[in-house]
Design a protein around this motif. Structure first.
Motif, PDB file in Angstrom:
ATOM      1  N   PRO A  91       2.530 -21.948  33.077  1.00 25.23           N
ATOM      2  CA  PRO A  91       3.855 -21.320  32.959  1.00 25.23           C
ATOM      3  C   PRO A  91       4.537 -21.716  31.654  1.00 25.23           C
ATOM      4  CG  PRO A  91       3.915 -23.155  34.517  1.00 25.23           C
ATOM      5  CD  PRO A  91       2.483 -22.970  34.132  1.00 25.23           C
ATOM      6  N   GLY A  92       5.202 -20.741  31.019  1.00 18.82           N
ATOM      7  CA  GLY A  92       5.917 -21.038  29.797  1.00 18.82           C
ATOM      8  C   GLY A  92       7.152 -21.885  30.077  1.00 18.82           C
ATOM      9  N   PRO A  93       7.655 -22.624  29.102  1.00 16.81           N
ATOM     10  CA  PRO A  93       7.167 -22.664  27.723  1.00 16.81           C
ATOM     11  C   PRO A  93       6.080 -23.708  27.477  1.00 16.81           C
ATOM     12  CG  PRO A  93       9.209 -23.898  27.872  1.00 16.81           C
ATOM     13  CD  PRO A  93       8.932 -23.359  29.258  1.00 16.81           C
ATOM     14  N   GLN A  94       5.578 -24.376  28.537  1.00 18.68           N
ATOM     15  CA  GLN A  94       4.534 -25.383  28.358  1.00 18.68           C
ATOM     16  C   GLN A  94       3.156 -24.706  28.324  1.00 18.68           C
ATOM     17  OE1 GLN A  94       7.113 -26.113  30.703  1.00 18.68           O
ATOM     18  NE2 GLN A  94       8.109 -27.266  29.063  1.00 18.68           N
ATOM     19  N   SER A  95       2.933 -23.931  27.273  1.00 24.43           N
ATOM     20  CA  SER A  95       1.648 -23.250  27.090  1.00 24.43           C
ATOM     21  C   SER A  95       1.380 -23.110  25.603  1.00 24.43           C
ATOM     22  CB  SER A  95       1.675 -21.871  27.755  1.00 24.43           C
ATOM     23  OG  SER A  95       2.556 -21.000  27.069  1.00 24.43           O
ATOM     24  N   PHE A  96       0.198 -22.646  25.250  1.00 21.52           N
ATOM     25  CA  PHE A  96      -0.162 -22.511  23.840  1.00 21.52           C
ATOM     26  C   PHE A  96       0.773 -21.559  23.112  1.00 21.52           C
ATOM     27  CE2 PHE A  96      -2.617 -20.021  20.659  1.00 21.52           C
ATOM     28  CZ  PHE A  96      -2.770 -21.012  19.713  1.00 21.52           C
ATOM     29  N   THR A  97       1.097 -20.432  23.730  1.00 21.31           N
ATOM     30  CA  THR A  97       1.942 -19.437  23.081  1.00 21.31           C
ATOM     31  C   THR A  97       3.424 -19.631  23.351  1.00 21.31           C
ATOM     32  OG1 THR A  97       1.793 -17.895  24.940  1.00 21.31           O
ATOM     33  CG2 THR A  97       0.093 -17.722  23.226  1.00 21.31           C
ATOM     34  N   GLY A  98       3.774 -20.468  24.324  1.00 19.30           N
ATOM     35  CA  GLY A  98       5.162 -20.594  24.733  1.00 19.30           C
ATOM     36  C   GLY A  98       5.549 -19.605  25.809  1.00 19.30           C
ATOM     37  N   GLU A  99       4.645 -18.687  26.146  1.00 18.56           N
ATOM     38  CA  GLU A  99       4.874 -17.706  27.209  1.00 18.56           C
ATOM     39  C   GLU A  99       4.057 -18.101  28.433  1.00 18.56           C
ATOM     40  OE1 GLU A  99       5.328 -13.643  24.560  1.00 18.56           O
ATOM     41  OE2 GLU A  99       3.317 -14.265  25.174  1.00 18.56           O
ATOM     42  N   ASP A 100       4.284 -17.387  29.557  1.00 19.49           N
ATOM     43  CA  ASP A 100       3.407 -17.557  30.702  1.00 19.49           C
ATOM     44  C   ASP A 100       1.989 -17.165  30.304  1.00 19.49           C
ATOM     45  OD1 ASP A 100       5.529 -18.330  32.228  1.00 19.49           O
ATOM     46  OD2 ASP A 100       5.739 -16.435  33.314  1.00 19.49           O
ATOM     47  N   CYS A 101       1.014 -18.002  30.636  1.00 21.89           N
ATOM     48  CA  CYS A 101      -0.379 -17.732  30.286  1.00 21.89           C
ATOM     49  C   CYS A 101      -1.266 -17.983  31.499  1.00 21.89           C
ATOM     50  CB  CYS A 101      -0.844 -18.637  29.137  1.00 21.89           C
ATOM     51  SG  CYS A 101      -0.034 -18.327  27.558  1.00 21.89           S
ATOM     52  N   ALA A 102      -2.376 -17.270  31.545  1.00 22.26           N
ATOM     53  CA  ALA A 102      -3.388 -17.483  32.574  1.00 22.26           C
ATOM     54  C   ALA A 102      -4.753 -17.457  31.911  1.00 22.26           C
ATOM     55  CB  ALA A 102      -3.301 -16.408  33.657  1.00 22.26           C
ATOM     56  N   GLU A 103      -5.680 -18.214  32.484  1.00 22.83           N
ATOM     57  CA  GLU A 103      -7.052 -18.226  31.983  1.00 22.83           C
ATOM     58  C   GLU A 103      -8.010 -18.011  33.143  1.00 22.83           C
ATOM     59  OE1 GLU A 103      -8.060 -21.683  29.766  1.00 22.83           O
ATOM     60  OE2 GLU A 103      -6.709 -21.210  28.080  1.00 22.83           O
ATOM     61  N   PHE A 104      -9.047 -17.221  32.877  1.00 24.14           N
ATOM     62  CA  PHE A 104     -10.098 -16.942  33.843  1.00 24.14           C
ATOM     63  C   PHE A 104     -11.410 -17.461  33.247  1.00 24.14           C
ATOM     64  CE2 PHE A 104      -6.768 -13.840  34.229  1.00 24.14           C
ATOM     65  CZ  PHE A 104      -6.581 -13.662  35.597  1.00 24.14           C
ATOM     66  N   HIS A 105     -11.985 -18.495  33.843  1.00 19.08           N
ATOM     67  CA  HIS A 105     -13.250 -19.056  33.369  1.00 19.08           C
ATOM     68  C   HIS A 105     -14.364 -18.451  34.229  1.00 19.08           C
ATOM     69  CE1 HIS A 105     -11.443 -22.744  31.159  1.00 19.08           C
ATOM     70  NE2 HIS A 105     -10.519 -21.801  31.304  1.00 19.08           N
ATOM     71  N   VAL A 106     -14.927 -17.348  33.748  1.00 15.83           N
ATOM     72  CA  VAL A 106     -15.889 -16.574  34.520  1.00 15.83           C
ATOM     73  C   VAL A 106     -17.297 -16.840  34.007  1.00 15.83           C
ATOM     74  CG1 VAL A 106     -14.148 -14.790  34.912  1.00 15.83           C
ATOM     75  CG2 VAL A 106     -15.746 -14.544  33.007  1.00 15.83           C
ATOM     76  N   HIS A 107     -18.295 -16.387  34.775  1.00 14.83           N
ATOM     77  CA  HIS A 107     -19.667 -16.459  34.285  1.00 14.83           C
ATOM     78  C   HIS A 107     -19.823 -15.515  33.101  1.00 14.83           C
ATOM     79  CE1 HIS A 107     -20.124 -18.087  38.417  1.00 14.83           C
ATOM     80  NE2 HIS A 107     -21.017 -18.874  37.813  1.00 14.83           N
ATOM     81  N   GLY A 108     -20.649 -15.937  32.117  1.00 11.60           N
ATOM     82  CA  GLY A 108     -20.649 -15.266  30.826  1.00 11.60           C
ATOM     83  C   GLY A 108     -21.554 -14.067  30.694  1.00 11.60           C
ATOM     84  N   GLY A 109     -22.013 -13.480  31.788  1.00  9.92           N
ATOM     85  CA  GLY A 109     -22.829 -12.276  31.676  1.00  9.92           C
ATOM     86  C   GLY A 109     -21.995 -11.078  31.243  1.00  9.92           C
ATOM     87  N   PRO A 110     -22.562 -10.157  30.464  1.00 13.47           N
ATOM     88  CA  PRO A 110     -21.800  -8.999  29.983  1.00 13.47           C
ATOM     89  C   PRO A 110     -21.164  -8.184  31.101  1.00 13.47           C
ATOM     90  CG  PRO A 110     -23.890  -9.167  28.823  1.00 13.47           C
ATOM     91  CD  PRO A 110     -23.937 -10.175  29.918  1.00 13.47           C
TER      92      PRO A 110
END
Length: 494
Positions: A102-121
């Motif tokens: 949740p912002g502002p404690q993120s890289f961009t200062g905005e709300d951010c989310a990350e999805f660490h998925v399996h790397g198949g196309p």
């Protein structure tokens, strides 16, 4: 394939969207009129074990909920295993780790989310298309995540440049320098200089406004003048050293030169660890300048193989000799190569008397080029015999055939390049871009104008101008065109 995938995602993001009036807080859905939320693949493209897809913007929480429904948002900055499903069809996409910033404690200062998925196309394609179907989301442009971080004050412009340099770093020295700049060392230095100018400007303006009052000390202008003089010296020292940082970022120009058949092409192939140049016992094989980027002792360098320097050759080879001499004038470091078994030959003596002697003597201004003298083909010398060249300048013995002497040459190159490029581990931060040098020069010119003018109002304006140049280095007062140039070199997803 990835270009086609991104086209599909873009089309999905531009498709019809149904308006959803809601608020940012609580539900995680963007309020009407809020800024767009961006998404992109942030890890490397191609098959991999794990691929990282990130979002940034007010709809990030809504996007995370849409793909993990009916689950709530995970705890902030904690990885949680979730089943990802398409928000429209409900089709399972992958079982992945998700993170919520949740912002502002993120890289961009905005709300951010990350999805660490399996790397198949197919997995990456499905998740990107699913995000593209969420209202309020669109694919990110190149450098847009970092640009938002800059806009929200998470990174200064020099730190942004350090991040770009870190991504593109190919040598240890480049990595160290980029980390220092990303850590804010250059920005802190500029802020310290700006603070000095602000104090001096306050003294000058105080004297202008209250100079006739008895309460103002008479030495206020002397203090301002002293601070400006000290700053002039500091700026001058950095500007004299400016080219070192740019060489560290883009690579020092190392030119390999010598008479024909001295082993120049063999040395270039040995240092670059690939067959860059044709090696032949026939003199004059190299007729043009061949260049290759290399890592020499952790420092970046552009290695140039040149034509053998001799007179009386044909017109094509003579053009190669002319180009070789031209490159020698531009070289940051010259690797002068001679055949250790042919030091008494006319071509070797002529090379020593012209190139080696002149490089050591330098120009009339006193600036000498750095040069390493390498005696190649040491394997042809009698074992255990005396030094074949006791009267030569300091030199290194090398055999490109056996590799003997290569470690000593690499260590000597590392020391020379540390002088040419600067040591990123010690000393003040280096100026790595022409933009930095331009604004520091503008600041110094303004300070010199301050020292020369007798009008206090003009002196104060000179200080304001100098402070403005320092602000532009770290991002204050920068134009959109300059920002576009800086951010366009970032990849999509950063």
């Amino acid at each position: 394939m990835w270009r086609g995938l991104w086209t599909l995602v873009t089309r999905a993001a531009r498709g019809p969207r149904s308006p959803r009036p809601c608020t940012r807080q609580g539900s995680g859905v963007p309020a009407a009129g809020a800024g767009a939320t961006i998404f992109a693949l942030s890890s490397g493209q191609g098959r991999c074990g794990i691929a990282v897809i990130r979002t940034s913007g007010p709809a990030s929480g809504h996007a995370l909920r849409s793909l993990t429904a009916p689950r709530d948002l995970p705890p902030a900055r904690s990885a949680c295993l979730r089943l990802l499903s398409h928000p429209r069809s409900g089709e399972p996409l992958d079982r992945a780790l998700v993170l919520w910033f949740p912002g502002p404690q993120s890289f961009t200062g905005e709300d951010c989310a990350e999805f660490h998925v399996h790397g198949g196309p197919a997995v990456v394609s499905g998740v990107l298309q699913a995000l593209g179907s969420v209202p309020g989301l669109r694919p990110a442009e190149a450098g847009e995540f970092t640009r938002r971080a800059f806009a929200h004050g998470k990174l200064s412009l020099t730190e942004v440049e350090g991040l770009a340099d870190l991504i593109h770093a190919e040598t240890e020295a480049q990595r160290r320098q980029a980390l220092r700049q990303l850590g804010g060392e250059l920005g802190h230095l500029c802020h310290g200089w700006a603070k000095t100018l602000t104090k001096a400007l306050a003294h000058v303006e105080a004297y202008i406004d209250f100079g006739e009052d008895d309460n103002l000390e008479e030495s206020v202008l002397e203090r301002a003048n002293s601070e400006v003089r000290e700053l002039e010296l500091a700026l001058g020292a950095h500007l004299r050293d400016a080219r070192r940082g740019q060489r560290l970022r883009s690579g020092a120009h190392v030119v390999v030169a010598g008479p024909p058949n001295a082993g120049k092409s063999s040395l270039v192939n040995l240092l670059s660890r690939k067959p860059v140049s044709i090696v032949s016992p026939e003199p004059g094989t190299t007729r043009d300048v061949l260049e290759t980027p290399v890592d020499l002792g952790g420092f970046p360098a552009l290695l140039s193989d040149t034509a053998g320097l001799r007179e009386g050759a044909g017109p094509v080879e003579q053009e190669g000799v002319r180009r070789a001499r031209e490159r020698l004038e531009q070289a940051d470091l010259i690797l002068a190569v001679l055949d250790a078994s042919e030091l008494a030959s006319p071509s070797s003596r002529n090379f020593l008397d012209t190139i080696v002697a002149l490089a050591g003597a330098g120009s009339p201004s006193g600036n000498s080029q750095r040069l390493l003298l390498v005696l190649n083909k040491s394997d042809l010398l009698p074992p255990g015999g005396p030094d074949p060249s006791p009267n030569l300048p300091p030199h290194l013995l090398l055999s490109c055939l056996t590799g003997e002497g290569l470690d000593g040459l690499l260590e000597a190159l590392r020391k020379e390049l540390a002088e040419v490029c600067g040591d990123p581990s010690t000393g003040p931060p280096l100026l790595t871009r022409a933009r930095h040098q331009h604004h520091l020069q503008g600041c110094l010119d303004a300070l010199r104008h301050y020292a020369q003018t007798r009008d206090l109002a003009l002196a104060a304006e000179a200080l304001r101008l100098a402070r403005g140049h320092l602000a532009r280095i770290t991002g204050g007062g920068g134009t959109e065109e300059i920002l576009d140039v800086i951010f366009r070199d970032f990849c999509v997803g950063k």
